[in-house]
Design an enzyme around this catalytic site. Structure first.
Site, PDB file in Angstrom:
ATOM      1  N   ASN A   1       0.836  -1.213   0.000  1.00  0.00           N
ATOM      2  CA  ASN A   1       0.000   0.000   0.000  1.00  0.00           C
ATOM      3  C   ASN A   1       0.867   1.257   0.000  1.00  0.00           C
ATOM      4  OD1 ASN A   1       0.592  -0.765   2.703  1.00  0.00           O
ATOM      5  ND2 ASN A   1      -1.093   0.427   3.515  1.00  0.00           N
TER       6      ASN A   1
ATOM      7  N   GLU B   1      -3.070  -4.596  -3.064  1.00  0.00           N
ATOM      8  CA  GLU B   1      -3.580  -5.499  -4.102  1.00  0.00           C
ATOM      9  C   GLU B   1      -3.667  -4.768  -5.434  1.00  0.00           C
ATOM     10  OE1 GLU B   1      -4.782  -4.822  -1.123  1.00  0.00           O
ATOM     11  OE2 GLU B   1      -6.117  -6.376  -0.356  1.00  0.00           O
TER      12      GLU B   1
ATOM     13  N   CYS C   1     -10.345  -4.887   0.661  1.00  0.00           N
ATOM     14  CA  CYS C   1     -11.440  -3.909   0.695  1.00  0.00           C
ATOM     15  C   CYS C   1     -12.324  -4.088  -0.545  1.00  0.00           C
ATOM     16  CB  CYS C   1     -10.883  -2.487   0.752  1.00  0.00           C
ATOM     17  SG  CYS C   1     -10.238  -1.880  -0.814  1.00  0.00           S
TER      18      CYS C   1
HETATM   19  N1  THU Z   1      -5.367  -1.349   2.393  1.00  0.00           N
HETATM   20  C1  THU Z   1      -4.832  -2.187   1.462  1.00  0.00           C
HETATM   21  O1  THU Z   1      -3.690  -2.016   1.009  1.00  0.00           O
HETATM   22  N2  THU Z   1      -5.590  -3.219   1.030  1.00  0.00           N
HETATM   23  C2  THU Z   1      -6.852  -3.487   1.466  1.00  0.00           C
HETATM   24  O2  THU Z   1      -7.510  -4.342   0.922  1.00  0.00           O
HETATM   25  C3  THU Z   1      -7.392  -2.750   2.611  1.00  0.00           C
HETATM   26  C4  THU Z   1      -6.701  -1.492   2.954  1.00  0.00           C
HETATM   27  C5  THU Z   1      -4.574  -0.209   2.836  1.00  0.00           C
HETATM   28  C6  THU Z   1      -5.114   1.123   2.393  1.00  0.00           C
HETATM   29  C7  THU Z   1      -4.520   2.042   3.426  1.00  0.00           C
HETATM   30  O3  THU Z   1      -3.206   2.402   3.009  1.00  0.00           O
HETATM   31  C8  THU Z   1      -4.411   1.188   4.667  1.00  0.00           C
HETATM   32  O4  THU Z   1      -4.524  -0.150   4.237  1.00  0.00           O
HETATM   33  C9  THU Z   1      -5.484   1.487   5.703  1.00  0.00           C
HETATM   34  O5  THU Z   1      -6.746   1.457   5.139  1.00  0.00           O
END
Ligand code: THU
Length: 160
Positions: A62, A75, A112
């Site tokens: 992320n 992802e 998410c």
């Molecule tokens: N995040 C992801 O990388 N993948 C997900 O499926 C859920 C959330 C990240 C986004 C943000 O940088 C952090 O997790 C908190 O939401």
């Protein structure tokens, strides 16, 4: 009127030792990817490792932004990278690992909604299922056989 139950099979592993070597490798690669997370705002780091049919592994983590909505999920980074660098190679599986700096994640963080939609696009494009493996910092590891399991009644190009 009729009612229909929609369900799916979730495999729950109590430790990595219960998993196949292929899955263990993918989880370890996701953990490696997580180290490159740029998440100073949420302090929630996520790594994704995607196994291609040609044996290559593509990583993502992320990447947050001071303008919060501009951040990208792990992802999304991994899948977009695979779509760019290996456009016609089938994605077999994605491992996702997550960790929080504020508390220990004792259960896996599931992708998410936007990530589910993003991954479904590639599953439809390639016409074969993408398994999803999810791991927190401790506790069980989850695996399902297809991203569509996590997005029932999803929207795809068949509606367009
Ligand atoms: N995040 C992801 O990388 N993948 C997900 O499926 C859920 C959330 C990240 C986004 C943000 O940088 C952090 O997790 C908190 O939401």
């Amino acid at each position: 009127m009729e009612k229909k139950q929609i369900g799916f099979e979730l495999s729950i592993f109590h430790s990595l030792d219960e998993m196949s070597m292929e899955d263990i490798t993918l989880v370890n690669e996701a953990e490696k990817a997580r180290q490159s997370s740029h998440s100073p705002y949420s302090k929630f780091s996520v790594g994704a490792a995607l196994l291609l049919e040609n044996g290559k592994i593509v990583l993502g983590s992320n990447q947050e932004n001071a303008s919060f909505p501009a951040g990208i999920c792990a992802e999304g980074v991994a899948v977009s990278s695979a779509g760019t660098n290996y456009p016609n190679v089938v994605i077999k599986a994605i491992a996702i690992t997550a960790a929080s700096q504020s508390h220990q994640l004792t259960s896996p963080a599931a992708p998410c909604g936007i990530c589910r939609q993003t991954i479904v696009e590639y599953e439809k494009k390639q016409g074969s299922p993408i398994s999803i493996i999810m791991k927190g910092q401790a506790g069980p590891i989850y695996k399902c056989g297809s991203i569509s399991d996590l997005l029932p009644l999803g929207f795809d190009d068949s509606f367009l």
